[in-house]
Design an enzyme around this catalytic site. Structure first.
Site, short mmCIF file in Angstrom:
data_model
loop_
_atom_site.label_atom_id
_atom_site.label_comp_id
_atom_site.label_asym_id
_atom_site.label_seq_id
_atom_site.Cartn_x
_atom_site.Cartn_y
_atom_site.Cartn_z
N ASP A 184 89.97 34.85 21.19
CA ASP A 184 88.20 34.67 20.57
C ASP A 184 87.51 34.79 21.45
O ASP A 184 86.96 34.96 21.82
CB ASP A 184 89.23 33.28 19.71
CG ASP A 184 89.48 33.21 18.15
OD1 ASP A 184 89.56 33.92 17.21
OD2 ASP A 184 90.95 32.56 18.66
N GLU A 213 93.03 40.82 18.86
CA GLU A 213 91.85 41.39 17.91
C GLU A 213 91.32 42.14 19.63
O GLU A 213 91.54 43.65 19.25
CB GLU A 213 90.65 40.73 17.70
CG GLU A 213 89.30 42.04 17.26
CD GLU A 213 88.09 40.92 16.19
OE1 GLU A 213 89.10 40.10 15.39
OE2 GLU A 213 87.13 41.09 16.55
#
Length: 360
Positions: free
Chosen positions: A17, A262
């Protein structure tokens, strides 16, 4: 016209994140799109890639004001023109109450996904809110928001010399026949079959592993020496956790990159090297659907797809691992082709600015 930006990040996956939001904040500032403020509720995780945050609650660097997001948010903070809540984190109520006076757009930056439903949700309004609010989905197709690619990415890559990276970490420069891999994953039983397959290659192999969870699975299988860890023909070198810029250099310097989450997943694609994605595990195995969607969309070689699925299910067999490493030239060509597509697509920041301008 320049505006102000507030980005909020609730750290859940330690580095995923904050990795995305920190990169977004830096690129908005680098393009001089206005003053950028990044609110983060966990400086311990963030500090791994930005050590200057240690023992402070506010810091400014690379054009970004970084603020510790306190549990009791002050009521006198003036909201920005554009407010980005990353991954549906809940903004503090004291901040939201002041938004109607200052903010034009409230954006929910969603997780990256190749699933087909993302196209129909990208750019949608979230319904009635005190400030117009929209969903913005990163993705890999023209109907999604793209991925973050810095304006200077290609020039940095072109100018990079791998030897300098190895010298910086006091790691031997790889020999001509060596297979060198970076490893940044979660814990995985699949490493046993992977190491067994690598040990059967008629060439030296080295793993470069930033300090973290990967080592929990790997180190018990290795024997420590004075300079590194050894398992048959495989050498393992540990390195400190690094800045995002230095992590890019690690990806560029290796032949294969194991990545997770990610941000590192996207960076591996941009590096143009073969990679394996260890996706963040979700309830009811939802992550496996997300993984399959990407593998199908990207049309990865079949042996690479089989390896990805088995590695992430933690039921990898030796034959599957051997098959993938046998197809390294094809895998490398696919990686180069996929890199070209990503770099030539309209990047996330460009699309984000166009989207916001269309709504004000």
């Amino acid at each position: 016209m320049k505006y102000t930006w507030d980005i909020f990040c609730d750290v859940i996956d330690n580095f995923g994140d904050i990795g995305v939001t920190w990169r977004l904040a830096k690129e908005l500032a680098a393009r001089e799109l206005g003053s950028v403020r990044l609110w983060v509720n966990d400086f311990n995780s963030f500090g791994a890639m930005l050590p200057e945050l240690e023992s402070c609650t506010s810091y400014e660097t690379q054009g970004v004001s970084i603020e510790l997001w306190p549990s009791k948010f002050p009521s006198n903070v003036i909201p920005a023109t554009y407010v980005i809540e990353a991954f549906a984190c809940n903004l503090p109520s004291a901040y939201v109450e002041n938004m109607p006076r200052e903010s034009k757009i409230w954006l929910n930056l969603e997780y990256l996904s190749a699933e087909s439903w993302v196209e129909s949700c990208h750019g949608m309004s979230s319904g009635a809110n005190i400030v117009p609010k929209y969903f913005f989905f990163p993705g890999f197709t023209p109907k999604t928001g793209g991925v973050i690619v810095e304006k200077d990415y290609q020039s940095r890559l072109n100018e990079f010399e791998p030897t300098t990276y190895w010298q910086r970490h006091d790691i031997p420069v790889p020999s001509s026949d060596e297979l060198r891999m970076s490893v940044f994953t979660y814990e995985a039983q699949s490493w046993q079959a992977t190491l067994q397959a690598l040990s059967m290659l008629s060439r030296p192999v080295s793993l470069i592993v930033p300090n973290g969870r990967s080592l929990n699975s790997l180190l018990p299988l290795f024997t420590k020496t004075t300079s590194c860890y050894i398992y048959k023909n495989i050498s393992l070198y540990t390195i400190p956790f690094s800045t995002q810029e230095h992590y890019d250099e690690l990806l560029w310097s290796c032949d294969i990159n194991f990545v997770r989450g990610e941000d590192s997943f996207v960076r591996a694609q941009l590096a143009g090297k073969p990679f394996v994605w260890h996706i963040y595990k979700q309830d009811e195995d939802a992550h496996l659907d997300k993984l399959s969607a990407f593998l199908d969309l990207a049309q990865v070689p079949s042996c690479v797809k089989s390896y990805h699925v088995a590695f992430n299910r933690d039921d990898l067999q030796l034959e599957t691992a051997m098959s993938m490493f046998d197809q390294l030239p094809n895998w490398h060509q696919w990686s180069q082709d996929w890199q070209e597509k990503r770099i030539n697509c309209e990047d996330l920041v460009t699309q984000l600015v166009k989207f916001l301008n269309s709504k004000v």
